[in-house]
Scaffold this active site. Sequence first.
Site, PDB file in Angstrom:
ATOM      1  N   SER A 118      68.671  21.549  56.005  1.00 48.31           N
ATOM      2  CA  SER A 118      67.437  21.424  56.327  1.00 48.31           C
ATOM      3  C   SER A 118      67.147  22.130  57.594  1.00 48.31           C
ATOM      4  O   SER A 118      68.159  22.244  58.410  1.00 48.31           O
ATOM      5  CB  SER A 118      66.764  20.197  56.423  1.00 48.31           C
ATOM      6  N   LYS A 119      66.032  22.626  58.143  1.00 48.14           N
ATOM      7  CA  LYS A 119      65.826  23.489  59.589  1.00 48.14           C
ATOM      8  C   LYS A 119      66.328  22.570  60.587  1.00 48.14           C
ATOM      9  O   LYS A 119      66.835  23.085  61.540  1.00 48.14           O
ATOM     10  CB  LYS A 119      64.219  23.514  59.345  1.00 48.14           C
TER      11      LYS A 119
END
Length: 474
Positions: free
Chosen positions: A255-256
């Site tokens: 994830s970011k």
Amino acid sequence: MSSKTVRTRIAPSPTGFLHLGTARTALYSWAYARHHGGQFVLRIEDTDVERSSQESVQQILDSMHWLGLDYDEGPYYQMQRLARYHEVAEQMIAAGTAYRCWATPEELEAMREAQRARGQKTRYDGRWRPAPGKVLPPPPEGVQPVLRFANPEHGAVAWDDLVKGPIRIANEEIDDLIILRPPPPDAPPGTLGVPTYNFAVVVDDLDMGITHVFRGDEHINNTPWQINLFGALGAPRPQYGHCPIILGDDGLKLSKRRGAVSVTAYEEMGYLPEAMLNYLARLGWSHGDDELFTREQMVRWFDGSHLARSPAQWDPAKLAWVNAHYLRQADDARLAALVVQQLARHGVDAGQAASLVPACALYQDRCSTVAELADWVALMFVDVQPRAEDLAAHVPDDLRPALQDVRERFTRIAWDKASIAAAMKEVLAARKLKMPQLAPALRVLVCGRRETPSIDAVLALFPRETVLHRLRGV
Ligand code: GLU
């Protein structure tokens, strides 16, 4: 399997960059179509009007282009197909496979609350679903209905997933999905409501003749609805393959928040598209023990088998290794152009310097990304600041006369590798020094680094004036 032409698609939502997971399923879809001599379609799923942007569309198109995932059709845009979804919706209403539901959000929340209180799974209870002998209340005033799919009440949905194998879900588990929402109350008259994801996907996959869908397994819960919608439309459905998510190197979902997740970011960090493709392909698919392979090999090998059922873990070290391999193979002129771009991103103008190509040839073996290569090349254009500890260790005062001698000879020799080497050897002989004393000092003073490729080759890349300037204080 039918003998129909294979048609695959990738259907990203333009609510951000092209995610690595989507890039991987795009690659599988592309390779599968190419393997079978079929077609690959790009569809932009832009029905989330609030979160979609033209900028994201452009980034998706750029990423596809960068990766070399060429599509035969598209991009199609769902928001340009609203009339078609409404046409299919009308057909379904006429056929009794879709119905209007006037339940308000408050009413639905009360329904779910009551279900929770009874310890039941929350689901739409079919209150507006027509049935023989059932009397529906009159539609309430001022409420715009949604359209729901009349999901079959009995039986089961089953499919043989190309990745996960056989899956079966009882229809009793699935409620009546909203397929079309009304336009917002303040929309101008004539505005068409927007379909929900599952409905738009089915109409599109049907109209676009899609035979095989590869996508992330976060969509596995949607597939029963989609299969039932195909059934309601009396149409053959595609085969589905749901690929497991990609885990970050910490074992959690990539994830970011925990690092780069977009294709664009890897381009900017200096990875080569062929390395990304090779790495992404292996992340969830295998061909024996092969780790390094070309696009052509992948197309030859990718027949939909050997897709991994369990999540793969993102491994930056392996990606760097794969990238280093392709960097060594890359043409020097191509690398030079990439280095110029990379430097420009950091405000360094490398212009047309003739030494760019030989510099890339000299440094590429020790780099795993274009960014690292650009760091080396930048030494020629940006002032370096040798570190005090390197100066103390490698440029002792008693070496200064020799360095002055080298500098002086550098002012009058031909400026090439052989002449530079000869000048250094003359100084070593005259001053009874050894190369391991002189070379590190030159490396630190000129490059700001203790280790470089052969120093004569490195110095020959620099303009003579730059070298003289960096040796001026000795
Ligand atoms: N727009 C969906 C997504 O980006 C596509 C899913 C699908 O391939 O059906 O996840």
